[in-house]
Design an enzyme around this catalytic site. Structure first.
Site, mmCIF file in Angstrom:
data_model
loop_
_atom_site.group_PDB
_atom_site.id
_atom_site.type_symbol
_atom_site.label_atom_id
_atom_site.label_comp_id
_atom_site.label_asym_id
_atom_site.label_seq_id
_atom_site.Cartn_x
_atom_site.Cartn_y
_atom_site.Cartn_z
ATOM 1 N N ASP A 175 -11.747 -5.489 -3.790
ATOM 2 C CA ASP A 175 -12.603 -6.691 -3.850
ATOM 3 C C ASP A 175 -13.980 -6.323 -3.304
ATOM 4 O OD1 ASP A 175 -10.760 -6.943 -1.190
ATOM 5 O OD2 ASP A 175 -12.817 -7.539 -0.781
ATOM 6 N N MET B 192 -9.400 -3.035 7.609
ATOM 7 C CA MET B 192 -8.926 -3.575 8.876
ATOM 8 C C MET B 192 -8.122 -2.591 9.736
ATOM 9 S SD MET B 192 -8.017 -7.427 7.485
ATOM 10 C CE MET B 192 -7.831 -8.154 9.104
ATOM 11 N N GLU C 217 0.807 -1.219 0.000
ATOM 12 C CA GLU C 217 0.000 0.000 0.000
ATOM 13 C C GLU C 217 0.848 1.280 0.000
ATOM 14 O OE1 GLU C 217 -4.200 -1.343 2.022
ATOM 15 O OE2 GLU C 217 -2.472 -1.294 3.345
HETATM 16 N N1 ADE Z 1 -9.315 -4.900 2.741
HETATM 17 C C1 ADE Z 1 -9.531 -5.097 1.433
HETATM 18 N N2 ADE Z 1 -10.487 -6.021 1.236
HETATM 19 C C2 ADE Z 1 -10.890 -6.429 2.467
HETATM 20 C C3 ADE Z 1 -11.834 -7.364 2.925
HETATM 21 N N3 ADE Z 1 -12.570 -8.080 2.079
HETATM 22 N N4 ADE Z 1 -11.970 -7.529 4.263
HETATM 23 C C4 ADE Z 1 -11.224 -6.804 5.121
HETATM 24 N N5 ADE Z 1 -10.310 -5.914 4.737
HETATM 25 C C5 ADE Z 1 -10.132 -5.708 3.424
#
Ligand code: ADE
Length: 244
Positions: free
Chosen positions: A206, A182, A12
């Site tokens: 995602d 997170m 990142e």
């Molecule tokens: N960061 C990027 N995609 C995530 C996901 N699906 N769950 C938690 N943190 C993320």
């Protein structure tokens, strides 16, 4: 002014370090001068135009993010913190690569509901922490000037990679969240407690569903680049505002 730039994973912040940004001109003035190890993390000390920069990646999760945010504030004396990284989309409007800026953030896995408290709440805390309005305003100006689509919304943070439609739906329903990740709320809580303006930007990697792990691996690098480029555009504006 000294500004802390944070990511969670090395990928990142790599666009800053390796100068892998689409608009390379933006990075010409971004210079790292020193690397310092502190509390088992590496901090890159540099400058960008007239701004002092402290760049780091915290490692994944709320605990490591809190440690890095605290270090940026207490040890490195950063006056603002900007977070750059990726997130899983909840809001169907958000597609892979899209940018979301957090208006407010919550901890979706903080749960003492057994004692009658609302989800995400502990006594003397708050369910939501609000990001700095001036930094959000700068982000909106950048988005407008560069014709970049930028969604403002609610980001939910938890120590969990969500790859499950049911969990995602629950987080959407309980917190009204648009995206999840997170670290953001942890950075927010630390900055709020220390009175440091903060800004959380995420590019979607995602959709937090059954394909999330695959998509995350596929799009982490490109989405990180998009987020980093946007942050650099913001730094340019912050630097210009400083001169006024
Ligand atoms: N960061 C990027 N995609 C995530 C996901 N699906 N769950 C938690 N943190 C993320």
């Amino acid at each position: 002014m000294r500004i802390g730039i944070m990511g969670a994973m090395v990928e990142e912040i790599e666009p800053f370090l390796k100068k892998e940004i689409d608009d390379e001109k933006l990075l010409e003035d971004f210079k790292i001068k020193e690397e310092i190890e502190y509390a088992k993390n590496r901090y890159y000390i540099g400058e960008y135009k007239n701004l002092e920069i402290v760049l780091c990646y915290s490692k994944i999760g709320k605990v490591f993010a809190s440690l890095s945010a605290s270090t940026l504030i207490e040890h490195f004396k950063c006056e603002k913190i900007l977070f750059s990284g990726v997130a899983g989309a909840i809001n169907p409007e958000l597609k892979i690569g899209d940018l979301i800026v957090a208006k407010k953030l919550c901890q979706h896995d903080l749960d003492i509901t057994a004692f009658g408290h609302p989800p995400g709440y502990v006594p003397e805390g708050a369910v939501f922490v609000e990001a700095d309005n001036d930094l959000i305003k700068i982000a909106k100006e950048v988005a407008k000037e560069k014709s970049i689509k930028l969604k403002e919304g609610i980001i939910a943070t938890g120590d969990q990679f969500v790859a499950d439609q049911r969990r995602k739906d629950q987080i959407a329903k309980i917190f009204g969240a648009d995206a999840l990740e997170m670290e953001g709320a942890a950075v927010g809580v630390v900055c709020d407690a220390c009175n440091i303006p903060f800004f959380i930007l995420r590019a979607i990697s995602d959709s937090a569903d059954m394909d999330a792990a695959f998509d995350f691996d596929e799009f982490l690098k490109d989405s990180s680049k998009r987020s980093s480029s946007f942050i650099l555009n913001m730094l340019e504006k912050i630097s210009e505002n400083e001169k006024i």
